[in-house]
Design a protein around this motif. Structure first.
Motif, PDB file in Angstrom:
ATOM      1  N   TYR A 171       9.395 -69.499  30.581  1.00 39.10           N
ATOM      2  CA  TYR A 171       8.052 -69.850  29.715  1.00 39.10           C
ATOM      3  C   TYR A 171       8.864 -68.955  28.462  1.00 39.10           C
ATOM      4  CZ  TYR A 171       5.500 -72.367  31.909  1.00 39.10           C
ATOM      5  OH  TYR A 171       4.759 -73.804  33.474  1.00 39.10           O
ATOM      6  N   ALA A 172       9.933 -68.221  28.132  1.00 36.81           N
ATOM      7  CA  ALA A 172      10.194 -67.203  27.160  1.00 36.81           C
ATOM      8  C   ALA A 172      11.113 -68.098  26.626  1.00 36.81           C
ATOM      9  CB  ALA A 172      10.574 -66.139  27.338  1.00 36.81           C
ATOM     10  N   HIS A 173      11.080 -68.524  27.052  1.00 37.36           N
ATOM     11  CA  HIS A 173      12.794 -69.928  26.680  1.00 37.36           C
ATOM     12  C   HIS A 173      11.419 -70.999  25.705  1.00 37.36           C
ATOM     13  CE1 HIS A 173      15.378 -73.128  25.232  1.00 37.36           C
ATOM     14  NE2 HIS A 173      14.309 -74.138  26.192  1.00 37.36           N
ATOM     15  N   MET A 174      10.224 -71.712  26.420  1.00 32.53           N
ATOM     16  CA  MET A 174       9.736 -72.318  26.178  1.00 32.53           C
ATOM     17  C   MET A 174       8.634 -71.015  24.369  1.00 32.53           C
ATOM     18  SD  MET A 174       6.658 -74.382  27.185  1.00 32.53           S
ATOM     19  CE  MET A 174       7.560 -75.010  28.397  1.00 32.53           C
ATOM     20  N   ASP A 175       8.978 -70.096  24.935  1.00 30.40           N
ATOM     21  CA  ASP A 175       8.435 -69.420  23.660  1.00 30.40           C
ATOM     22  C   ASP A 175       9.053 -68.856  22.644  1.00 30.40           C
ATOM     23  OD1 ASP A 175       5.462 -67.952  22.927  1.00 30.40           O
ATOM     24  OD2 ASP A 175       6.927 -65.956  23.425  1.00 30.40           O
ATOM     25  N   THR A 176      10.051 -69.810  22.286  1.00 24.81           N
ATOM     26  CA  THR A 176      11.406 -70.105  21.467  1.00 24.81           C
ATOM     27  C   THR A 176      10.771 -70.913  20.723  1.00 24.81           C
ATOM     28  OG1 THR A 176      13.037 -70.809  22.256  1.00 24.81           O
ATOM     29  CG2 THR A 176      12.767 -68.596  22.310  1.00 24.81           C
ATOM     30  N   LEU A 177      10.508 -71.680  20.974  1.00 26.20           N
ATOM     31  CA  LEU A 177      10.612 -73.224  20.884  1.00 26.20           C
ATOM     32  C   LEU A 177       9.422 -73.903  19.480  1.00 26.20           C
ATOM     33  CD1 LEU A 177      10.517 -75.448  24.009  1.00 26.20           C
ATOM     34  CD2 LEU A 177      12.875 -74.841  22.609  1.00 26.20           C
ATOM     35  N   ASP A 178       9.115 -74.813  18.778  1.00 23.21           N
ATOM     36  CA  ASP A 178       8.155 -74.919  17.637  1.00 23.21           C
ATOM     37  C   ASP A 178       8.031 -76.412  18.668  1.00 23.21           C
ATOM     38  OD1 ASP A 178       8.915 -72.922  16.089  1.00 23.21           O
ATOM     39  OD2 ASP A 178      10.169 -74.315  15.062  1.00 23.21           O
ATOM     40  N   THR A 179       8.593 -76.931  19.637  1.00 24.41           N
ATOM     41  CA  THR A 179       7.624 -78.137  19.960  1.00 24.41           C
ATOM     42  C   THR A 179       6.910 -78.073  21.372  1.00 24.41           C
ATOM     43  OG1 THR A 179       9.555 -79.225  20.858  1.00 24.41           O
ATOM     44  CG2 THR A 179       9.003 -79.763  18.655  1.00 24.41           C
ATOM     45  N   HIS A 180       6.840 -76.962  22.354  1.00 24.14           N
ATOM     46  CA  HIS A 180       6.681 -77.843  23.727  1.00 24.14           C
ATOM     47  C   HIS A 180       5.501 -76.037  23.531  1.00 24.14           C
ATOM     48  CE1 HIS A 180       9.998 -79.917  24.003  1.00 24.14           C
ATOM     49  NE2 HIS A 180       8.935 -80.196  25.324  1.00 24.14           N
ATOM     50  N   HIS A 181       4.562 -75.728  24.291  1.00 24.42           N
ATOM     51  CA  HIS A 181       3.630 -74.476  24.138  1.00 24.42           C
ATOM     52  C   HIS A 181       3.335 -73.968  25.547  1.00 24.42           C
ATOM     53  CE1 HIS A 181       4.816 -74.046  19.895  1.00 24.42           C
ATOM     54  NE2 HIS A 181       4.327 -75.035  19.460  1.00 24.42           N
ATOM     55  N   ALA A 182       3.031 -73.063  26.072  1.00 28.76           N
ATOM     56  CA  ALA A 182       2.025 -73.046  26.939  1.00 28.76           C
ATOM     57  C   ALA A 182       0.802 -72.016  26.731  1.00 28.76           C
ATOM     58  CB  ALA A 182       2.857 -72.392  27.730  1.00 28.76           C
ATOM     59  N   PHE A 183      -0.456 -72.423  26.941  1.00 28.63           N
ATOM     60  CA  PHE A 183      -1.907 -71.643  27.045  1.00 28.63           C
ATOM     61  C   PHE A 183      -1.736 -71.540  28.447  1.00 28.63           C
ATOM     62  CE2 PHE A 183      -1.405 -74.874  24.044  1.00 28.63           C
ATOM     63  CZ  PHE A 183      -0.321 -73.797  22.828  1.00 28.63           C
ATOM     64  N   LEU A 184      -3.180 -70.201  28.219  1.00 25.08           N
ATOM     65  CA  LEU A 184      -3.887 -69.694  30.114  1.00 25.08           C
ATOM     66  C   LEU A 184      -4.927 -69.967  29.370  1.00 25.08           C
ATOM     67  CD1 LEU A 184      -3.147 -69.198  32.469  1.00 25.08           C
ATOM     68  CD2 LEU A 184      -3.866 -66.918  31.667  1.00 25.08           C
ATOM     69  N   LEU A 185      -5.344 -71.309  30.224  1.00 24.82           N
ATOM     70  CA  LEU A 185      -7.450 -70.922  30.142  1.00 24.82           C
ATOM     71  C   LEU A 185      -7.927 -70.343  30.773  1.00 24.82           C
ATOM     72  CD1 LEU A 185      -6.148 -74.256  29.350  1.00 24.82           C
ATOM     73  CD2 LEU A 185      -8.707 -74.862  29.852  1.00 24.82           C
ATOM     74  N   LEU A 186      -9.074 -69.739  30.532  1.00 23.36           N
ATOM     75  CA  LEU A 186     -10.045 -68.211  31.321  1.00 23.36           C
ATOM     76  C   LEU A 186     -11.161 -68.577  31.570  1.00 23.36           C
ATOM     77  CD1 LEU A 186      -7.382 -66.623  29.081  1.00 23.36           C
ATOM     78  CD2 LEU A 186      -7.922 -64.985  31.410  1.00 23.36           C
ATOM     79  N   LYS A 187     -11.877 -68.767  32.823  1.00 23.13           N
ATOM     80  CA  LYS A 187     -13.096 -69.224  32.801  1.00 23.13           C
ATOM     81  C   LYS A 187     -13.355 -67.848  32.753  1.00 23.13           C
ATOM     82  CE  LYS A 187     -16.625 -70.983  36.041  1.00 23.13           C
ATOM     83  NZ  LYS A 187     -16.911 -69.371  36.157  1.00 23.13           N
ATOM     84  N   ASP A 188     -14.654 -67.198  32.070  1.00 25.01           N
ATOM     85  CA  ASP A 188     -15.463 -65.811  32.339  1.00 25.01           C
ATOM     86  C   ASP A 188     -14.535 -64.837  32.750  1.00 25.01           C
ATOM     87  OD1 ASP A 188     -17.523 -66.947  31.331  1.00 25.01           O
ATOM     88  OD2 ASP A 188     -18.480 -67.910  33.755  1.00 25.01           O
ATOM     89  N   GLY A 189     -13.159 -65.360  31.424  1.00 31.24           N
ATOM     90  CA  GLY A 189     -12.063 -63.940  31.118  1.00 31.24           C
ATOM     91  C   GLY A 189     -10.830 -64.412  32.879  1.00 31.24           C
ATOM     92  N   THR A 190     -11.400 -65.052  33.994  1.00 29.35           N
ATOM     93  CA  THR A 190     -10.470 -65.079  34.871  1.00 29.35           C
ATOM     94  C   THR A 190      -9.478 -66.621  34.961  1.00 29.35           C
ATOM     95  OG1 THR A 190     -12.009 -64.406  36.341  1.00 29.35           O
ATOM     96  CG2 THR A 190     -10.724 -65.662  36.950  1.00 29.35           C
ATOM     97  N   PRO A 191      -8.223 -66.138  34.977  1.00 29.54           N
ATOM     98  CA  PRO A 191      -7.398 -67.524  34.441  1.00 29.54           C
ATOM     99  C   PRO A 191      -7.928 -68.422  35.458  1.00 29.54           C
ATOM    100  CG  PRO A 191      -5.994 -65.312  34.892  1.00 29.54           C
ATOM    101  CD  PRO A 191      -7.441 -64.670  35.184  1.00 29.54           C
ATOM    102  N   ALA A 192      -7.865 -69.604  34.842  1.00 26.32           N
ATOM    103  CA  ALA A 192      -8.181 -71.592  35.640  1.00 26.32           C
ATOM    104  C   ALA A 192      -7.560 -72.476  35.335  1.00 26.32           C
ATOM    105  CB  ALA A 192      -9.434 -71.095  35.208  1.00 26.32           C
ATOM    106  N   VAL A 193      -6.791 -71.910  34.289  1.00 22.48           N
ATOM    107  CA  VAL A 193      -5.462 -73.178  34.090  1.00 22.48           C
ATOM    108  C   VAL A 193      -4.547 -73.074  33.796  1.00 22.48           C
ATOM    109  CG1 VAL A 193      -5.739 -75.962  32.734  1.00 22.48           C
ATOM    110  CG2 VAL A 193      -7.136 -74.845  33.355  1.00 22.48           C
ATOM    111  N   LEU A 194      -3.041 -73.541  33.636  1.00 19.91           N
ATOM    112  CA  LEU A 194      -2.125 -73.159  32.834  1.00 19.91           C
ATOM    113  C   LEU A 194      -1.596 -74.657  32.509  1.00 19.91           C
ATOM    114  CD1 LEU A 194       0.301 -71.815  31.984  1.00 19.91           C
ATOM    115  CD2 LEU A 194       1.344 -72.902  34.234  1.00 19.91           C
TER     116      LEU A 194
END
Length: 197
Positions: free
Chosen positions: A57-80
């Motif tokens: 994910y550190a490598h992905m963070d250097t890309l302009d075309t691929h991104h990673a996100f975390l979805l939080l439900k009421d503050g709790t991680p729910a989806v990558l």
């Protein structure tokens, strides 16, 4: 860890879902735990260490075309959530990319001690669709689950995705990325289907 949210939605009877960029190092523990489970075998990270996951994910963070996100439900991680520009991905060798396409990969958090959560994935996929199709103003979402992942394929189809062709995504073996060949079921969700006027 970032507190910058790119999308926020309150869903009646469910809670508030926020989407923020994934922090490759601060979030590595939760992502590693999810990806190491047998149910996540199609995610392709079974057997990797926490540091290897952080490195990906550190490598992905250097890309302009691929991104990673975390979805939080009421503050709790729910989806990558991973998003990618199809023309910059191996999937572009398997279908005709259209303007406004955005590819996604989704890994849901494991069920808690109470077991199954009816409606959970439908709501979270709906929030993702809202973010991509409305927030990012894309015309179509592209997914490419492994053909053996029948549960994910069925979930996408129930969500309104239209099945495309079964394709073979070619092996990628470059210095920073290795992806084995994958037989995948393409599926597409058009904005006008997800959000009819």
């Amino acid at each position: 860890m970032t507190d910058v949210y790119v999308h926020e939605e309150s869903v009646d009877g469910f809670g508030t879902v926020r989407i923020r960029p994934l922090d490759p190092h601060a979030d590595a523990e939760v992502v590693h735990r999810w990806a190491a489970e047998e149910r996540a075998v199609f995610w392709g990270m079974n057997g990797l260490s926490r540091d290897q996951v952080a490195g990906i994910y550190a490598h992905m963070d250097t890309l302009d075309t691929h991104h990673a996100f975390l979805l939080l439900k009421d503050g709790t991680p729910a989806v990558l959530l991973q998003t990618y520009e199809p023309e910059a991905d191996r999937v572009s060798e398997c279908y005709e990319v259209q303007g406004g396409d955005l590819g996604i990969h989704v890994l849901l958090a494991p069920a808690g001690p109470d077991g199954a959560r009816p409606g959970w994935s439908a709501v979270l996929l709906g929030v993702i669709a809202s973010y991509v199709l409305k927030g990012l103003e894309r015309r179509r979402i592209v997914v490419d689950p492994d053909v053996r992942n029948e549960k994910a394929i069925a979930r996408f189809l129930r969500q309104g995705f239209e099945a495309g062709p079964v394709v073979v995504l070619p092996e990628i073996d470059v210095p920073d990325v290795y992806l084995p060949e994958k037989k995948a079921q393409l599926a597409f969700l058009r904005r006008e289907v997800a959000f009819p006027e």
